[in-house]
Design a protein around this motif. Structure first.
Motif, PDB file in Angstrom:
ATOM      1  N   LEU A  55      32.559  74.934 123.713  1.00  0.00           N
ATOM      2  CA  LEU A  55      33.161  75.058 125.153  1.00  0.00           C
ATOM      3  C   LEU A  55      33.540  73.600 125.506  1.00  0.00           C
ATOM      4  N   ASP A  56      33.003  72.575 124.717  1.00  0.00           N
ATOM      5  CA  ASP A  56      33.613  71.272 125.022  1.00  0.00           C
ATOM      6  C   ASP A  56      34.774  70.735 124.315  1.00  0.00           C
ATOM      7  N   ARG A 104      39.806  72.922 129.841  1.00  0.00           N
ATOM      8  CA  ARG A 104      39.446  73.818 131.022  1.00  0.00           C
ATOM      9  C   ARG A 104      40.548  74.127 131.988  1.00  0.00           C
ATOM     10  N   THR A 133      41.208  76.404 136.238  1.00  0.00           N
ATOM     11  CA  THR A 133      40.530  77.165 137.172  1.00  0.00           C
ATOM     12  C   THR A 133      41.560  78.287 137.583  1.00  0.00           C
ATOM     13  N   GLN A 174      36.336  79.835 136.406  1.00  0.00           N
ATOM     14  CA  GLN A 174      36.088  78.646 135.626  1.00  0.00           C
ATOM     15  C   GLN A 174      36.870  79.563 134.051  1.00  0.00           C
ATOM     16  N   TYR A 192      38.466  78.684 130.052  1.00  0.00           N
ATOM     17  CA  TYR A 192      38.500  77.607 128.882  1.00  0.00           C
ATOM     18  C   TYR A 192      39.507  78.313 127.982  1.00  0.00           C
ATOM     19  N   GLU A 216      29.651  78.692 135.135  1.00  0.00           N
ATOM     20  CA  GLU A 216      30.362  77.696 136.040  1.00  0.00           C
ATOM     21  C   GLU A 216      30.968  78.169 137.156  1.00  0.00           C
TER      22      GLU A 216
END
Length: 301
Positions: A73-74, A78, A80, A89, A91, A136
């Protein structure tokens, strides 16, 4: 690595697979004080108990992510996504035709990250979402309609969508979205339900809920989301679908019965069904054999 053990060919939409009774479904675990207190309220005030149950049922617990999931995920871009139920959220990894990755109830986008590297390597853009009130994404309560609306919004904003890969409850929501406005080329379901009884039974048995209270709760929920559950069961939506479907389901799944995935594939025109063993409800998302089956399917012309 556990490879799929049997692969069925195309099934007739008239085939029926019997669903086994409750023996292999694990009830949800509630603290003793909550279970006992709820049953006490239900005996003297069933309407109040129904409202408590409604809030409990539609308030997902937020599962923790693993370090491996966080690492993937990092690496994502990202974003919305706005829906009528609030923001979601998202990705994104890679470029190319979009493949949506949709987790199940009480899950999060991280649970779908084992699929990302292979999708990107094959030239796809992998897009995972934390569904409403999960991961999130903000909010407290959610439902199949919340999930479906998020999927439809993703199709409108991020489209065209080549494929959706969905797990468990996320598969049920995908079927509902496809029956409405979502348009994709291919669909992959991991451990999909064909009806909602598995989810309902786990909740009722865990809380020790009497059927009269349950009936009140269902009516309350239907008023809240504006649909009748009887009308949006995946098994009822499946026969009208035209998008190619691959179903992967483990015979030992204790959360959504294997027979449900088999039934859904039998009712969905042209669906392909893959049986696995020893993977359960979540490990199927990380199994290299299953990932390979999915990649071949979404890459097919």
């Amino acid at each position: 690595m556990t490879m799929p053990l049997s692969i069925s060919s195309q099934k007739s939409t008239t085939d029926r697979v019997s669903i086994e009774p409750a023996g292999r479904i694990q009830p949800l675990r509630f603290p003793g004080w909550l279970r006992n207190g709820f049953q006490g309220v239900a005996r003297v005030a069933p309407q109040a108990a129904a409202k408590i149950a409604w809030r409990l049922f539609f308030t997902p617990l937020r599962a923790r992510r693993t370090e491996a999931e966080d690492r993937v995920l990092d690496q994502a871009a990202r974003f919305t996504l706005s829906t009528r139920f609030g923001t979601v959220q998202g990705y994104s990894w890679g470029r190319g035709p979009a493949v949506l990755l949709i987790h199940g109830w009480g899950g999060h986008a991280g649970q779908m990250t084992a699929l990302v590297a292979d999708l990107v390597a094959r030239g796809f853009r992998a897009i995972a979402l934390d569904m409403p009130s999960h991961g999130e994404s903000p909010g407290r309560m959610s439902s199949l309609v919340h999930f479906s609306v998020a999927l439809e919004s993703a199709g409108e904003v991020l489209g065209p969508i080549h494929a959706v890969a969905a797990h468990s409850f996320g598969a049920a929501a995908t079927a509902h979205a496809l029956a409405r406005t979502l348009r994709v080329d291919r669909v992959v379901f991991f451990a999909p339900p064909s009806h909602f009884e598995s989810f309902w039974r786990r909740f009722r048995d865990g809380l020790g809920m009497a059927m009269p209270v349950w009936t009140r709760m269902v009516r309350m929920a239907e008023d809240w989301i504006g649909v009748r559950f009887a009308d949006i069961q995946p098994r009822l939506l499946a026969p009208e679908q035209t998008v190619p479907l691959l179903v992967l389901h483990d015979r030992g799944d204790s959360q959504v019965l294997f027979e449900e995935g088999a039934e859904l594939a039998a009712l969905w025109p042209g669906a392909r069904f893959v049986e696995t063993r020893g993977l359960g409800h979540l490990r199927i998302l990380r199994d290299r054999g299953c990932i390979g089956e999915m990649m071949e399917f979404v890459s097919a012309s």
